[in-house]
Design a protein around this motif. Structure first.
Motif, mmCIF file in Angstrom:
data_model
loop_
_atom_site.group_PDB
_atom_site.id
_atom_site.type_symbol
_atom_site.label_atom_id
_atom_site.label_comp_id
_atom_site.label_asym_id
_atom_site.label_seq_id
_atom_site.Cartn_x
_atom_site.Cartn_y
_atom_site.Cartn_z
ATOM 1 N N GLU A 1 0.887 -1.234 0.109
ATOM 2 C CA GLU A 1 -0.172 -0.059 0.040
ATOM 3 C C GLU A 1 0.820 1.253 -0.008
ATOM 4 O OE1 GLU A 1 -2.800 -0.697 3.029
ATOM 5 O OE2 GLU A 1 -4.204 -1.917 1.916
ATOM 6 N N ALA A 2 1.837 1.206 0.593
ATOM 7 C CA ALA A 2 2.811 2.604 0.634
ATOM 8 C C ALA A 2 3.649 2.772 -0.577
ATOM 9 C CB ALA A 2 3.949 2.161 2.098
ATOM 10 N N THR A 3 3.517 1.552 -1.393
ATOM 11 C CA THR A 3 4.418 1.753 -2.617
ATOM 12 C C THR A 3 3.487 2.096 -3.524
ATOM 13 O OG1 THR A 3 5.980 -0.284 -2.104
ATOM 14 C CG2 THR A 3 5.633 0.120 -4.522
ATOM 15 N N GLY A 4 2.103 2.068 -3.184
ATOM 16 C CA GLY A 4 1.263 2.514 -4.438
ATOM 17 C C GLY A 4 0.248 1.783 -4.969
ATOM 18 N N PHE A 5 0.411 0.234 -4.517
ATOM 19 C CA PHE A 5 -0.373 -0.605 -5.098
ATOM 20 C C PHE A 5 -1.992 -0.511 -4.412
ATOM 21 C CE2 PHE A 5 3.363 -3.074 -5.632
ATOM 22 C CZ PHE A 5 3.039 -4.086 -6.612
ATOM 23 N N ARG A 6 -2.867 -0.910 -5.194
ATOM 24 C CA ARG A 6 -4.264 -0.723 -4.904
ATOM 25 C C ARG A 6 -4.870 -2.246 -4.548
ATOM 26 N NH1 ARG A 6 -8.395 -1.544 -8.421
ATOM 27 N NH2 ARG A 6 -6.934 -1.516 -10.206
ATOM 28 N N ARG A 7 -5.339 -2.397 -3.373
ATOM 29 C CA ARG A 7 -6.086 -3.359 -2.779
ATOM 30 C C ARG A 7 -7.055 -4.031 -3.594
ATOM 31 N NH1 ARG A 7 -6.759 -4.988 3.173
ATOM 32 N NH2 ARG A 7 -5.230 -3.535 3.793
ATOM 33 N N GLY A 8 -7.113 -5.061 -4.017
ATOM 34 C CA GLY A 8 -8.244 -5.546 -4.801
ATOM 35 C C GLY A 8 -9.121 -6.653 -4.111
ATOM 36 N N THR A 9 -9.521 -7.607 -4.654
ATOM 37 C CA THR A 9 -10.595 -8.744 -4.064
ATOM 38 C C THR A 9 -9.675 -9.622 -3.079
ATOM 39 O OG1 THR A 9 -10.075 -10.245 -5.793
ATOM 40 C CG2 THR A 9 -11.852 -8.860 -5.914
ATOM 41 N N GLU A 10 -10.408 -10.176 -2.105
ATOM 42 C CA GLU A 10 -9.858 -11.098 -1.039
ATOM 43 C C GLU A 10 -10.054 -12.479 -1.916
ATOM 44 O OE1 GLU A 10 -10.726 -12.875 3.099
ATOM 45 O OE2 GLU A 10 -10.470 -10.571 2.972
#
Length: 164
Positions: free
Chosen positions: A136-145
């Motif tokens: 998340e700090a790197t800029g990834f977007r969290r998607g589905t579980e």
């Protein structure tokens, strides 16, 4: 501390295993049983398998060195025409927070751009606070579980996507 990221060689396999072992216990020890970690390490970090991955033309495999020792590694592969999958990114727990993971990811990101893809994807166990925080700090977007399998056990994980 200066971090140098370079291509992995087959001479690095023992150090890769050492970093993986310490990282797995530090990041996953709170939710995976020791026997599960040991089984997974034996399967995923078998020396012959590692040597094959390091030598494979389609897999980008990088090592991070600091102060003359290997302190992290990352591997990625173009799995679709528009996508690179980040298979691994591990940093020795003694070096967390020192920019090693960021240096490794920057190298993977540059390689992915050279492949002409639109995004980098990966997954992290839902209980892996260190990994999720890094992505998340790197800029990834969290998607589905989803459910991730490790040594025959299934655990909740989050999929992540990084747009290039």
């Amino acid at each position: 501390m200066s971090v140098e990221v370079r291509d992995a060689t087959t001479d690095d396999t023992d150090d890769i295993v050492d970093v993986a072992r310490d990282s797995w216990y530090a990041a996953y020890g709170g939710f995976l049983k020791p026997e599960t970690i040991e089984q997974a390490l034996g399967e995923y970090y078998d020396p012959d398998l590692l040597e094959t991955a390091v030598e494979h033309d389609d897999i980008a495999f990088y090592i991070a060195e600091a102060d003359g020792e290997i302190v992290g590694f990352a591997s990625a592969e173009q799995t679709w025409s528009d996508e690179v999958e980040l298979h691994t990114i591990y940093v020795h727990p003694d070096r967390w927070g020192e920019g090693v993971g960021s240096a490794l990811f920057e190298r993977v990101e540059n390689w992915a751009r050279e492949q002409g893809v639109d995004r980098i994807v990966c997954a992290a166990f839902s209980d892996n606070a260190v990994g999720i925080g890094f992505f998340e700090a790197t800029g990834f977007r969290r998607g589905t579980e989803a459910k991730g399998e490790v040594a025959g056990e299934f655990h909740p994980e989050h999929e992540f996507e990084y747009e290039l």
